[in-house]
Structure formats: C-alpha cells, structure tokens
Enzyme design. Structure first.
Site, PDB file in Angstrom:
ATOM      1  N   HIS A  75      37.696  33.671  34.899  1.00  0.00           N
ATOM      2  CA  HIS A  75      38.660  33.793  36.199  1.00  0.00           C
ATOM      3  C   HIS A  75      38.263  32.749  37.733  1.00  0.00           C
ATOM      4  O   HIS A  75      38.188  32.668  38.766  1.00  0.00           O
ATOM      5  CB  HIS A  75      36.954  35.210  37.347  1.00  0.00           C
ATOM      6  CG  HIS A  75      36.174  35.623  36.623  1.00  0.00           C
ATOM      7  ND1 HIS A  75      37.805  37.106  36.567  1.00  0.00           N
ATOM      8  CD2 HIS A  75      35.938  36.437  35.117  1.00  0.00           C
ATOM      9  CE1 HIS A  75      36.619  37.866  35.874  1.00  0.00           C
ATOM     10  NE2 HIS A  75      35.758  38.067  35.382  1.00  0.00           N
ATOM     11  N   HIS A 183      29.124  32.436  30.628  1.00  0.00           N
ATOM     12  CA  HIS A 183      29.414  33.280  30.844  1.00  0.00           C
ATOM     13  C   HIS A 183      29.062  34.533  30.440  1.00  0.00           C
ATOM     14  O   HIS A 183      29.392  35.829  30.902  1.00  0.00           O
ATOM     15  CB  HIS A 183      30.598  33.195  29.191  1.00  0.00           C
ATOM     16  CG  HIS A 183      31.523  34.566  29.564  1.00  0.00           C
ATOM     17  ND1 HIS A 183      32.899  35.046  30.909  1.00  0.00           N
ATOM     18  CD2 HIS A 183      31.739  35.544  28.836  1.00  0.00           C
ATOM     19  CE1 HIS A 183      33.169  35.982  30.376  1.00  0.00           C
ATOM     20  NE2 HIS A 183      32.941  36.321  29.069  1.00  0.00           N
TER      21      HIS A 183
END
Length: 287
Positions: A75, A183
C-alpha cells in the site's frame, strides 16, 4: 569520539494504521525511560495515512516523534503525493523487489552516532501480487549491506507464513541480525533466534484501533465479507489502541541477535496528552 556500544536495541513497530496507530506509537515511545529507549526505531508505515499509504505530512510527523527508519509494503503508493517525496525521503524505504523503474529504494545503510544499521525491505509473492523475486533481492542486497555493517534488519511484507519462514531461514545463514514479517496485522508468538544469530518473528502485528478488524471499522469490514458488496473500508478511529512491536538486542560487533522481545499493549488514549520529542540521535544515510 563517541563511545562504541557493545549491544544495540532495535525497536520495530508493525503496520501502523491511520491516526490511532500513529498516536499509539507516539504514546509508547514517550512512556519509555531513558534506560528503556532503543538505539534505533523502525516502523512499517504503508498504512499510516488513513489506512492507505503515507503522506509527506505524516512522514515528517513520524520523524518528529522519533521514528528513525520507515519501511513499506503493497500500500505504500496509495497516496500519490508520496511520489513527489520518496526520492528525497532519506529515512523511507519501499520493497526492494518492486519493479526496477519504481521511485525510491529498498535497501540502505543508515549511519548513527557510532554505529551503522543496514535495512532491507522486501515483499512476498505468495497471495500478494506480481512482484519480482524477493529471493534474488535478498541474495543481492545482504552481502552489500554486510560489507558496510554487521547489523542488518529485514522487514518482509508478506501474507504466507511459510514464505516468511523459508526466506528467513535462508537469511539466517547469510549473517542477517533481525527479521520481522509484516502485512497480516496479527502478531505471532514464534519469536526465536535462528542459527544462533538472527532474531526472527513471523509477524510483528499492527498499531491501531483495538476494537477493529485489523485496524479498520468493524461494521464495514463485516459487510464487505458477508455480502461481497464493495463497501469502502475506513480506519476505526478510536481512543483505545493497541501497540505491537518487536525489540531485538544485537551484538554491535558481530551483528548476532542476543535477545528478542515482543510488545503487545492496549491503552486508552482519550485523556492522554502527548508532546513531540526532539530526537538526539544524529543520522546520516548512505546508499
């Protein structure tokens, strides 16, 4: 000349999610006594700005509260204005196995007052995306970092635990000091020292709203999964936060990890007043 340290403490914060994550990290750093303060603070910041990406404003904010080095993940490019900053942002890494023409860099040696730390940011391939091989970048970068310092830290941003364990076991044979996965936003309890040298944790977890779905507002997250409607995810903005981090104690001469400790705290920050500390660490970065 600065006094040479025998051991170094590296404090690594898991995925920081939005304002609750940034506040939780700030609070935790300000609770540490002088004796508890780490030598180096690293944080994964790919979700730091409203849950998706990083803005230049939040990059500076995190530097101001004491983050020395920032890593990323899938991201990291979600806030487009980061493109204007990333090549000048000396403390920010993105995964080294992103496409070769991507802005920014994925590995670097950071020089502090009397010691150097090499940091490598990688992203997994299993269930993640069409990224270049993290194995090739591991084998390329680790010897180059070790040529400048015995202390090397890896943030491996990945979904599959098996992929993290496998690449970590290879890294532990190469002289890496510390390795943490990121993550999943869920802290694992498998902290260990691999091959008598490298501190390891499959995932450090996340910093953000405690009553959430890995940092996001629960109602919307539930509806997305229950109905498959494309509801827009939003950060759970709450005063009750959790702080997940991992602390590695490393021999400054050999780079061997001597101890690893997980941090998993929950704190209500509704009535907590925080200030922005001035870091007294002098940092010079070198490619």
């Amino acid at each position: 000349m600065p006094e040479l340290k025998q051991t170094l403490d590296i404090l690594f914060f898991g995925d920081m999610v939005g304002r609750p994550g940034r506040r939780g990290v700030t609070w935790y750093l300000q609770t540490l006594s002088d004796a508890e303060k780490p030598d180096v603070v690293i944080a994964n910041v790919e979700n730091a700005s409203h849950g998706f990406g990083l803005t230049p404003k939040n990059y500076q904010e995190l530097l101001d509260v004491g983050i020395d080095i920032m890593t990323g993940g899938n991201h990291i490019w979600d806030k487009k204005d980061l493109f204007q900053l990333v090549n000048e942002a000396e403390r920010l890494l993105r995964p080294a196995n992103f496409p070769e023409n991507n802005a920014g860099i994925g590995a670097k040696v950071f020089e502090f007052d009397g010691f150097k730390v090499g940091v490598l940011n990688l992203i997994g391939q299993a269930f993640m995306g069409n990224y270049n091989s993290p194995w090739e970048k591991l084998e390329y970068w680790v010897p180059r970092l070790l040529a400048e310092t015995p202390i090397v830290f890896i943030d491996f941003h990945g979904e599959a635990s098996a992929e993290k364990v496998a690449i970590a076991r290879l890294a532990s044979t190469m002289g890496v000091s510390a390795f943490s996965g990121t993550h999943t936003h869920v802290q694992t309890a498998d902290d260990r020292i691999l091959n008598g040298h490298m501190g390891y944790l499959t995932d450090t977890g996340f910093c953000g709203a405690y009553d959430s779905v890995i940092g996001m507002e629960p109602t919307v997250a539930i509806e997305r999964m229950r109905t498959l409607y494309p509801e827009k995810l939003d950060v759970a903005d709450a005063s009750l936060v959790q702080v997940n981090a991992t602390r590695f104690t490393v021999n400054a001469a050999s780079g061997a990890c001597m101890g690893i400790r997980r941090v998993n705290l929950v704190q209500d920050l509704q009535d907590v007043t925080m200030t922005q500390p001035n870091s007294d660490k002098q940092t010079v970065s070198a490619n």
